[in-house]
Design an enzyme around this catalytic site. Structure first.
Site, PDB file in Angstrom:
ATOM      1  N   TYR A  60       0.835  -1.154  -0.054  1.00 51.01           N
ATOM      2  CA  TYR A  60       0.108  -0.041   0.061  1.00 51.01           C
ATOM      3  C   TYR A  60       0.922   1.289  -0.027  1.00 51.01           C
ATOM      4  CZ  TYR A  60      -3.827  -2.938   1.542  1.00 51.01           C
ATOM      5  OH  TYR A  60      -5.021  -4.049   1.780  1.00 51.01           O
ATOM      6  N   PRO A 206     -15.882  -5.123   2.363  1.00 52.20           N
ATOM      7  CA  PRO A 206     -16.960  -5.454   3.192  1.00 52.20           C
ATOM      8  C   PRO A 206     -18.212  -4.749   2.927  1.00 52.20           C
ATOM      9  CG  PRO A 206     -15.526  -4.222   4.612  1.00 52.20           C
ATOM     10  CD  PRO A 206     -14.730  -4.568   3.337  1.00 52.20           C
ATOM     11  N   LEU A 207     -18.024  -3.358   2.349  1.00 52.77           N
ATOM     12  CA  LEU A 207     -19.188  -2.554   2.089  1.00 52.77           C
ATOM     13  C   LEU A 207     -19.715  -2.729   0.480  1.00 52.77           C
ATOM     14  CD1 LEU A 207     -18.298   0.591   3.904  1.00 52.77           C
ATOM     15  CD2 LEU A 207     -20.082  -1.220   4.528  1.00 52.77           C
ATOM     16  N   GLY A 208     -18.867  -3.895  -0.271  1.00 56.89           N
ATOM     17  CA  GLY A 208     -19.008  -3.996  -1.812  1.00 56.89           C
ATOM     18  C   GLY A 208     -18.967  -3.135  -2.629  1.00 56.89           C
ATOM     19  N   GLY A 210     -19.275   0.086  -2.863  1.00 52.59           N
ATOM     20  CA  GLY A 210     -20.551   0.742  -3.298  1.00 52.59           C
ATOM     21  C   GLY A 210     -21.495   0.351  -4.182  1.00 52.59           C
TER      22      GLY A 210
END
Length: 289
Positions: A60, A206-208, A210
């Site tokens: 990163y 985990p939130l796809g 959007g």
């Protein structure tokens, strides 16, 4: 932050961690435009708010996220798990290749130790299995580092259930990181194996990304309205209710979004809520972008 789950038995971590991918530039390349200050403040805020696991990786930036973690949080408070990853070399925005030769993994681990200013990495995850290198050689290198006291626990990223089972025959695996969220449950068999063997599962995305839109978004919005919550909070709460081994590590660069994510741990979904959300699973259909 709710019930803690063990990672390899010890140390333990709260049910929501913090991912550092959003603390570097687009495509995981270079620094953010606003400099290190906001990221350092956000990492400290996360820990002050009860986060006990920071998930980062050597690629990163590269290097930048690990350096930010050390700058913000070293000396690390008791109970804080620093998880990092090696085995991938980034060469540009969204450009990377796998590098799993034992000598590569040893060099990457040593570099992460220096950047994170520690003698032992709490959790070191193989970012990708290298198909050109026998699994036993890759895990053998990590096990040697573990025996030398440089790694406490070994984890894997983006593996199949068969790969996880074979890896666990070689050495104890404390954690898995696979893509898994409300609308993408392709790793359901990996999750089932983690549950059977007490392995922590850190779902990425985990939130796809959007993806909570269209018909699925309508259902999630309805559940969110019942709880006075946001759809993103419901997506995180679903993960926490879905399995006791799931430990999401959502990332953000926004203090307000951090607070919103962490508040999801306090939501109590009903059986009816879970049934409606579970019914959204469409593993064999394209997901909405």
């Amino acid at each position: 932050m709710g019930t803690v789950i063990p990672i390899g038995g010890e140390p333990a971590a709260g049910r929501l961690g913090f991912g550092t991918g959003g603390l570097v530039g687009p495509g995981y390349w270079g620094p953010r435009h606003d400099g290190p200050g906001p990221s350092v403040a956000l990492l400290r805020r996360a820990v002050d708010r009860g986060v006990t696991l920071i998930d980062t990786a050597d690629n990163y930036g590269p290097d930048i996220a690990e350096e930010l973690v050390a700058r913000a949080l070293h000396p690390y408070p008791a109970g804080l798990v620093i998880a990092t990853k090696g085995g991938v070399v980034r060469t540009g925005p969204d450009l990377w290749h796998v590098a799993g030769r034992p000598e590569d993994l040893r060099a990457m681990c040593e570099a992460s130790l220096r950047r994170l200013r520690t003698d032992t990495l709490d959790l070191y995850q193989l970012h990708r299995l290298d198909p050109r290198v026998p699994m036993a050689d890759q895990l053998g290198a990590l096990r040697e580092l573990q025996e030398a006291g440089k790694i406490r626990h070994i984890g894997l990223d983006s593996v199949t259930a068969d790969e996880l089972a074979r890896a666990q025959d070689i050495t104890p695996i404390a954690s898995v990181q696979n893509r898994y969220n409300l609308l993408d449950r392709a790793a359901e068999d990996v999750l089932a194996l983690c549950e059977q063997r007490g392995t922590a599962f850190l779902p990425w995305s985990p939130l796809g990304d959007g993806a909570l839109a269209g018909e699925a978004g309508t259902v999630v919005a309805a559940v969110a309205a019942r709880h006075g919550a946001t759809p993103g909070q419901i997506a995180l709460a679903w993960l926490l209710h879905r399995s006791p081994v799931l430990l999401p590590t959502p990332g953000t660069s926004s203090p307000a979004h951090l607070d919103e994510n962490l508040a999801a741990a306090g939501l109590a979904l009903t059986e009816g809520d879970m049934a409606r959300l579970d019914a959204l699973d469409r593993p064999h259909e394209p997901h909405e972008a």
